[in-house]
Design an enzyme around this catalytic site. Sequence first.
Site, PDB file in Angstrom:
ATOM      1  N   LEU A  51       0.862  -1.172   0.000  1.00 18.09           N
ATOM      2  CA  LEU A  51       0.000   0.000   0.000  1.00 18.09           C
ATOM      3  C   LEU A  51       0.896   1.218   0.000  1.00 18.09           C
ATOM      4  O   LEU A  51       1.962   1.214   0.637  1.00 18.09           O
ATOM      5  CB  LEU A  51      -0.899   0.010   1.248  1.00 18.09           C
ATOM      6  CG  LEU A  51      -1.931  -1.115   1.384  1.00 18.09           C
ATOM      7  CD1 LEU A  51      -2.681  -0.980   2.704  1.00 18.09           C
ATOM      8  CD2 LEU A  51      -2.905  -1.119   0.219  1.00 18.09           C
ATOM      9  N   ASP A  52       0.483   2.255  -0.711  1.00 19.31           N
ATOM     10  CA  ASP A  52       1.267   3.486  -0.703  1.00 19.31           C
ATOM     11  C   ASP A  52       1.449   3.986   0.729  1.00 19.31           C
ATOM     12  O   ASP A  52       0.616   3.704   1.611  1.00 19.31           O
ATOM     13  CB  ASP A  52       0.560   4.580  -1.519  1.00 19.31           C
ATOM     14  CG  ASP A  52       0.428   4.213  -2.985  1.00 19.31           C
ATOM     15  OD1 ASP A  52       1.232   3.401  -3.471  1.00 19.31           O
ATOM     16  OD2 ASP A  52      -0.497   4.735  -3.640  1.00 19.31           O
ATOM     17  N   LYS A  53       2.498   4.738   0.951  1.00 20.36           N
ATOM     18  CA  LYS A  53       2.807   5.246   2.292  1.00 20.36           C
ATOM     19  C   LYS A  53       1.581   5.862   2.956  1.00 20.36           C
ATOM     20  O   LYS A  53       1.294   5.573   4.125  1.00 20.36           O
ATOM     21  CB  LYS A  53       3.926   6.289   2.203  1.00 20.36           C
ATOM     22  CG  LYS A  53       4.215   6.995   3.524  1.00 20.36           C
ATOM     23  CD  LYS A  53       5.244   8.094   3.349  1.00 20.36           C
ATOM     24  CE  LYS A  53       5.447   8.858   4.649  1.00 20.36           C
ATOM     25  NZ  LYS A  53       6.422   9.974   4.504  1.00 20.36           N
ATOM     26  N   ARG A 105      -5.794   5.713  -7.823  1.00 22.51           N
ATOM     27  CA  ARG A 105      -5.600   7.161  -7.847  1.00 22.51           C
ATOM     28  C   ARG A 105      -5.515   7.692  -9.280  1.00 22.51           C
ATOM     29  O   ARG A 105      -6.107   8.726  -9.620  1.00 22.51           O
ATOM     30  CB  ARG A 105      -4.344   7.515  -7.061  1.00 22.51           C
ATOM     31  CG  ARG A 105      -4.442   7.118  -5.588  1.00 22.51           C
ATOM     32  CD  ARG A 105      -3.076   7.066  -4.910  1.00 22.51           C
ATOM     33  NE  ARG A 105      -2.421   8.363  -4.910  1.00 22.51           N
ATOM     34  CZ  ARG A 105      -1.148   8.543  -4.549  1.00 22.51           C
ATOM     35  NH1 ARG A 105      -0.396   7.505  -4.188  1.00 22.51           N
ATOM     36  NH2 ARG A 105      -0.626   9.749  -4.555  1.00 22.51           N
TER      37      ARG A 105
END
Length: 338
Positions: A153-155, A255
């Site tokens: 998962l992105d930060k 996104r």
Amino acid sequence: MSAATQTPADPAPSPLSQEATAPPEAAGTRADRFLASALEGLSRSRVKALIEAGHASRDGVPLTDPAESVRAGARYALAIPPPVPATPAAEAIPLTILFEDRDLIVLDKPAGLVVHPAPGNQQGTLVNAVLAHAGDDLSGIGGQARPGIVHRLDKDTSGVMVVAKTERAHTALSAAFATRDLDREYLALVWGLPATASGAVEAPIGRHPIDRKRMAVVGRGGKPALTHWRLERGYGAAAGLLRCRLATGRTHQIRVHLAHINHPVVGDPVYLRRIPATARLLPENLRSALLTFPRQALHAETLGFRHPVTGEALSFRAPPPPDMADLLARLEAHVARR
């Protein structure tokens, strides 16, 4: 002066040996391919590395070429050395554990936590935290006592993640993610209200042609990408809460796709390029709260998969964290007052 007494050093742990006799139908197959299929819990890349490192034999004769053709009836052996300590340092970082057994850990990753150490970011990551949490329970992945990261998962994306503790679990879970043999749903708070209750975005994703730090929908050179979405809740025409399911797993896919259909994720620092026109539909204090939200309002709410060892169907859910939950509550209150 008396001579110093030396105590013998502890003997090194003995390698674990696995053996397999090649059946007639395996004749001509690559040695690494045969051993990966015949031996338990080892990926082909791991078997190949062990062969190249001199840990394999055929009928007692050293085998060093992973591509060597298998001989029917030959006895193949692979000595698996004990895992060496992982390079990242263990760090006592609090984790919210949803499930854990000898093979895997399911956790609720907070926003702001990087998953894997990288240049310039070697500390304070999820890997560092799992190393401290799991300790000696990590049986070794790729020859190192480290957690197996099968997805990321992105930060600044929060939510449910699974981490493998054994090589067998890592191999099986990686295959499940590669074939999408699992269920994943994300909640995304977006600007604007979609015209339909559900839809899909099918558009290839690749590096942005000018800004190489961003991804983009591209006409050439991109990888196929498909995102299904459903409107969970509308907040007037200003914003909507979407439930997204991934049919592919490209970098920043949700996104990029939502920005592509002009419904960028609230707070997205990369793909929200200007103040949305629908922001003016909100009262000033609420508009400010959405415009200054410090991260993308994206949360991996559910994850379902089959246990890589037992085959049991597992499903996990984590509600949005307090920052996103508060934003949703304020939007609900705004709608209720209208």
